[in-house]
Design an enzyme around this catalytic site. Structure first.
Site, PDB file in Angstrom:
ATOM      1  CE  LYS A 178    -105.695 -15.532  13.218  1.00  0.00           C
ATOM      2  NZ  LYS A 178    -104.345 -15.205  13.585  1.00  0.00           N
ATOM      3  CG  ASP A 198    -107.557 -18.944   6.031  1.00  0.00           C
ATOM      4  OD1 ASP A 198    -108.166 -18.927   7.116  1.00  0.00           O
ATOM      5  OD2 ASP A 198    -106.326 -18.771   5.940  1.00  0.00           O
ATOM      6  CD1 TRP A 201    -102.402 -14.591   7.177  1.00  0.00           C
ATOM      7  CD2 TRP A 201    -101.236 -16.506   7.211  1.00  0.00           C
ATOM      8  NE1 TRP A 201    -101.651 -14.613   8.330  1.00  0.00           N
ATOM      9  CE2 TRP A 201    -100.935 -15.765   8.377  1.00  0.00           C
ATOM     10  CE3 TRP A 201    -100.622 -17.746   7.012  1.00  0.00           C
ATOM     11  CZ2 TRP A 201    -100.034 -16.235   9.338  1.00  0.00           C
ATOM     12  CZ3 TRP A 201     -99.723 -18.205   7.985  1.00  0.00           C
ATOM     13  CH2 TRP A 201     -99.442 -17.457   9.119  1.00  0.00           C
TER      14      TRP A 201
HETATM   15  C1  LIG Z   1    -105.795 -15.885   7.819  1.00  0.00           C
HETATM   16  C2  LIG Z   1    -104.856 -16.874   8.431  1.00  0.00           C
HETATM   17  N1  LIG Z   1    -104.716 -18.085   7.858  1.00  0.00           N
HETATM   18  C3  LIG Z   1    -103.887 -19.008   8.365  1.00  0.00           C
HETATM   19  C4  LIG Z   1    -103.140 -18.749   9.486  1.00  0.00           C
HETATM   20  C5  LIG Z   1    -102.214 -19.809  10.019  1.00  0.00           C
HETATM   21  O1  LIG Z   1    -102.827 -20.386  11.091  1.00  0.00           O
HETATM   22  P1  LIG Z   1    -102.079 -21.383  12.095  1.00  0.00           P
HETATM   23  O2  LIG Z   1    -100.993 -20.628  12.755  1.00  0.00           O
HETATM   24  O3  LIG Z   1    -103.197 -21.774  13.005  1.00  0.00           O
HETATM   25  O4  LIG Z   1    -101.595 -22.551  11.309  1.00  0.00           O
HETATM   26  C6  LIG Z   1    -103.250 -17.516  10.132  1.00  0.00           C
HETATM   27  C7  LIG Z   1    -102.475 -17.224  11.355  1.00  0.00           C
HETATM   28  O5  LIG Z   1    -102.483 -16.170  11.908  1.00  0.00           O
HETATM   29  C8  LIG Z   1    -104.131 -16.553   9.585  1.00  0.00           C
HETATM   30  O6  LIG Z   1    -104.269 -15.349  10.155  1.00  0.00           O
END
Ligand SMILES: Cc1ncc(COP(=O)(O)O)c(C=O)c1O
Length: 414
Positions: A231, A207, A121
């Protein structure tokens, strides 16, 4: 209704997100969909976001979140849309504007942002940062030190920090818990995020999508924290942004200094000025989040062996649940093989392989599913097994998972 509850009781939902929510919150949400107590005859998803009833919901949710995370007064809480992926861009666009205004940059001047890449991510966030026109420097590249795998976080002394550079980056970015790779910054010690190594003037952006509300956080160390709800907090559709007041700027004021035109919906200033109701927010999602926040506030902490009360009920459960699974991964037989280094492994997403190979992993996923244990296949990009044990997964459910893993090992060891 009884049948539906029974189905839930027979299921251990270990999906990585969206993921299970506390049952009591869901039951309240279900009845509020039909008729919300403050607006009899109209469900919570059927009333105006400008109504007193909904304002009450978001107001209470803000207060509960502030209490849970002890958010200082000089931080705003924003409920935004577009998920984590939108924040990959919004953080850049807002903080580059802030930097340009603060430093009165020449329009052609390049602005740098530093990314700590410890998993899939943060790697994606760095890519999006580059797309937004910022000069991205990876001050950590976990894959380079992990043998082409995200499994480790190098010591801070090995980070490519350039504290003495005349020109500072607009921000330093990291992901607290890498959901795909099962790599998490630790709360303390050598593998905690090294705030002391980051220049005080440089905001840290984090994040926290997949470990939000799983342990206490010193919010004052951050410029921005964000987290997709799906989550630990609620259904998908809303992203929490916690931002320090002084970083919120009028994006158009950065235009003379080379700032970009940014959609109004991505402006933190617009969101803050309108109490997250710049447009119609996802009211039902926010309502469910408010119920989850309430239930977290009411969760008693696990009694610790020493008798000491842990700081937060959340971290006590996360530590206990993950350690039960990790103890199997650490067993001498090596039947289950953890993929992340021991000192950085995640309390939320426990990732592992089976020594027996992919065919046995497939059998594991299939047999788990037959027993009602769902969602344990690893992310499609890495394979293997991933058990996501977010806040709403109970200690008893993790104990049942561990029993299943022990039985599977016994039946499949030669
Ligand atoms: C740590 C992390 N950041 C970002 C995201 C992306 O999030 P979204 O699908 O809400 O855009 C996720 C998705 O699982 C994630 O686990």
């Amino acid at each position: 209704m009884d049948k539906l509850i029974q189905q839930r009781q027979e299921t251990i939902n270990l999906n990585a997100g969206p993921s299970p929510l506390p049952q009591a919150a869901l039951l309240t949400a279900a009845s509020s969909l039909l008729s919300y107590p403050e607006t009899p005859g109209m469900g919570i998803a059927e009333i105006s976001h400008r109504s007193k009833a909904f304002e009450g919901v978001i107001h209470q949710a803000n207060a509960d979140l502030r209490q849970l995370l002890e958010i200082p007064d000089n931080y705003k809480v924003l409920w935004m849309q577009g998920g984590g992926l939108t924040q990959f861009a919004a953080t850049v666009l807002n903080l580059v504007a802030w930097y340009r205004i603060k430093n009165q940059t020449k329009p052609e001047e390049e602005v740098e942002a530093q990314y700590v890449v410890t998993g899939s991510w943060s790697a994606k966030a760095a890519e999006e940062g580059a797309r937004m026109g910022v000069k991205t420097t990876k001050i950590v590249d976990g894959k380079k030190v992990g043998g082409d795998k995200f499994k480790t976080i190098p010591e801070a002394s090995e980070w490519q920090l350039n504290a003495s550079a005349e020109k500072k980056p607009a921000f330093v970015y990291y992901c607290d818990n890498e959901t795909v790779d099962g790599v998490e910054f630790q709360a303390e010690g050598a593998k905690a995020f090294p705030f002391d190594k980051i220049d005080k003037d440089v905001p840290v952006v984090c994040d926290m999508s997949s470990n939000f509300l799983s342990r206490p956080v010193d919010v004052s160390k951050y410029g921005i924290i964000y987290a997709g709800a799906q989550k630990n907090l609620g259904p998908s559709g809303v992203t929490l942004v916690i931002i320090r007041d002084d970083l919120i700027v009028d994006l158009d004021a950065a235009l003379p200094y080379g700032g970009a035109r940014v959609p109004s919906m991505l402006s933190y200033k617009n969101m803050a000025a309108n109490d997250s109701m710049f447009n119609t927010p996802p009211t039902f999602t926010i309502y469910v989040c408010s119920l989850v926040l309430r239930s977290l506030l009411e969760t008693p902490p696990l009694p610790l062996a020493s008798g000491a009360r842990p700081l937060s009920p959340l971290s006590s459960y996360a530590d206990k649940k993950s350690s039960l699974i990790y103890s199997l991964l650490d067993a001498p037989e090596g039947f289950y093989l953890g993929t992340a280094d021991k000192d950085v492994r995640s309390r939320m997403n426990v990732t592992f392989r089976l020594k027996g190979g992919e065919a046995l992993e497939k059998k594991f996923v299939a047999e788990a599913s037959e027993k009602g244990i769902k969602g344990v296949g690893g992310h499609r990009s890495v394979g293997g097994i991933r058990t996501s044990i977010y806040n709403a997964v109970t200690l008893e459910q993790v104990e049942q998972l561990v029993e299943f893993m022990k039985a599977f090992q016994a039946a499949n060891s030669n």
